[in-house]
Write a protein that holds these residues in place. Structure first.
Motif, mmCIF file in Angstrom:
data_model
loop_
_atom_site.group_PDB
_atom_site.id
_atom_site.type_symbol
_atom_site.label_atom_id
_atom_site.label_comp_id
_atom_site.label_asym_id
_atom_site.label_seq_id
_atom_site.Cartn_x
_atom_site.Cartn_y
_atom_site.Cartn_z
ATOM 1 N N GLN A 1 46.870 -6.037 -20.512
ATOM 2 C CA GLN A 1 45.436 -6.154 -20.743
ATOM 3 C C GLN A 1 44.640 -6.302 -19.442
ATOM 4 N N VAL A 2 45.215 -6.987 -18.462
ATOM 5 C CA VAL A 2 44.503 -7.258 -17.206
ATOM 6 C C VAL A 2 44.652 -6.064 -16.265
ATOM 7 N N VAL A 3 43.542 -5.406 -15.943
ATOM 8 C CA VAL A 3 43.599 -4.214 -15.084
ATOM 9 C C VAL A 3 43.704 -4.576 -13.614
ATOM 10 N N LEU B 1 35.077 -8.923 -17.763
ATOM 11 C CA LEU B 1 35.545 -9.678 -16.602
ATOM 12 C C LEU B 1 35.478 -11.158 -16.917
ATOM 13 N N ILE B 2 36.592 -11.851 -16.791
ATOM 14 C CA ILE B 2 36.619 -13.291 -17.022
ATOM 15 C C ILE B 2 36.626 -13.997 -15.675
ATOM 16 N N LEU B 3 35.658 -14.895 -15.483
ATOM 17 C CA LEU B 3 35.453 -15.609 -14.230
ATOM 18 C C LEU B 3 35.875 -17.058 -14.402
ATOM 19 N N THR B 4 36.730 -17.553 -13.506
ATOM 20 C CA THR B 4 37.256 -18.919 -13.646
ATOM 21 C C THR B 4 36.954 -19.748 -12.403
ATOM 22 N N HIS B 5 36.369 -20.907 -12.631
ATOM 23 C CA HIS B 5 36.005 -21.826 -11.557
ATOM 24 C C HIS B 5 37.222 -22.636 -11.102
ATOM 25 N N GLY C 1 39.292 -7.464 -16.490
ATOM 26 C CA GLY C 1 39.656 -7.964 -15.179
ATOM 27 C C GLY C 1 39.498 -9.472 -15.134
ATOM 28 N N ALA C 2 39.970 -10.072 -14.044
ATOM 29 C CA ALA C 2 39.860 -11.514 -13.869
ATOM 30 C C ALA C 2 39.467 -11.809 -12.427
#
Length: 359
Positions: free
Chosen positions: A182-184, A94-98, A161-162
């Motif tokens: 790639q992104v589920v 999981l990539i988390l973006t601020h 996920g993102a």
């Protein structure tokens, strides 16, 4: 190449900050001004005094260095990120973006609960903090998304996920468009929705749209300046720590739930990150470079709506544009949900991706 990273701010930079704070030239304020003219003088003096004499950057620096941090270069830009592997080898990445005026620090309190179920990648947006400054045009949300896709490829994740809020929401959705194989799924806690005359809305939804209309009619000064002249405002914010303090602290004061405020210590760490990396101007450029339009997202979308956010999403309008798999409404929490109500956000993220993986 991916290189381990350790934060080590030169002592000269901390001494310079202390000296500048001590020599602040304060404006006057009319009697009983409150918030009518901007950030109240007494509160700003309180925060500046705490920053100078009651706050210890080294303590927070040491705590941050307990996190596994790395850097890599993508498109000639240094990218800083935290990478926490779950104890579960089969966990989903999981990539988390601020967003702005946040940083990777937004996610400190969700790392522990989310890492039970996810391998976490928490990057700093190019131009922000240790991923800054940028040196060329064009680092908009779509380009950041392409960089994230490359980052995840380098880390060996072919399915992930993102999640994000503020600019992080737009970047996460753009990542779904850039790498749909790639992104589920994408989970966001900020999703502006525009009026559509063909959609019939409830009184509650109409009230939400009225709030959006009022916000757009009185365009926030910070947004206008950063979208039009980020370099100009950058001079003041890079030269004066009190200017940088007021610029960001005002957002935290106005965008958070009074029932779940972000602590002064956490806010000052976030502001220190902007100051010590001199990224006020480069972070502001994201406002100018990113188009103000609905971001496409061809993958399943989960939405968390927090009652005290700047705006609240309207589901019938969102469903016209996106494949909504999950929708949650919360009575507490504001724009910085990961900092204000981390347990609520973490559980909602977990619930959405459990549903996606089950399908």
């Amino acid at each position: 190449m991916i290189t381990p990273y350790c934060i080590d701010v030169p002592q000269a930079d901390l001494d310079d900050l202390n000296d500048r704070l001590a020599r602040t030239r304060w404006p006057n304020e009319v009697a009983d001004a409150g918030w009518d003219y901007g950030f109240p003088l007494a509160r700003l003096k309180e925060l500046a005094g705490l920053w100078r004499t009651g706050y210890d950057w080294r303590t927070h620096e040491a705590a941050l260095n307990e996190l596994p941090q790395f850097t890599t270069e993508i498109e000639s830009q240094n990218i800083h990120f935290v990478h926490v592997r779950s104890a579960d080898p089969d966990a989903l990445a999981l990539i988390l973006t601020h967003g702005w005026p946040g940083s990777f620090l937004e996610f400190l309190d969700v790392i522990e609960p989310l890492s039970r179920d996810f391998h976490l990648v928490i990057p700093s947006i190019p131009g922000y903090g240790f991923s800054g400054p940028t040196h060329e045009r064009g680092w908009d949300a779509a380009r950041v998304a392409r960089a994230w896709a490359e980052l995840m490829r380098r880390l060996g994740y072919d399915r992930y996920g993102a999640q994000g809020g503020d600019f992080g929401a737009g970047i996460s959705m753009a990542l779904g468009a850039v790498a749909p194989e790639q992104v589920v799924g994408v989970h966001v806690n900020y999703l502006p929705t525009r009026p559509d005359p063909d959609v019939e809305l409830s009184a509650t939804d109409e009230a939400r749209l009225d709030k959006v209309r009022q916000l757009m009619a009185a365009r926030p000064p910070y947004q206008a300046l950063q979208a039009l002249t980020p370099q100009t405002i950058g001079y003041a914010l890079t030269d004066s720590p009190v200017a940088q303090l007021a610029w960001i602290a005002e957002r935290f004061a106005q965008w958070t739930d009074p029932g779940s405020p972000v602590s002064d210590e956490r806010m000052l760490t976030n502001i220190s990150l902007y100051w010590l990396t001199a990224t006020a101007a480069s972070s502001a450029r994201l406002h100018r470079d990113t188009a103000r339009q609905a971001a496409p997202c061809p993958v399943p979308l989960g939405v968390a709506v927090f009652a005290h956010d700047i705006t609240q999403s309207v589901r019938p309008l969102a469903e016209r544009l996106y494949d909504i798999w999950h929708w949650s409404e919360f009575e507490s929490g504001g724009h910085f949900a990961a900092m204000e109500v981390p347990e609520l956000l973490a559980e909602d993220v977990r619930e959405f991706f459990s549903r996606v993986r089950a399908q």
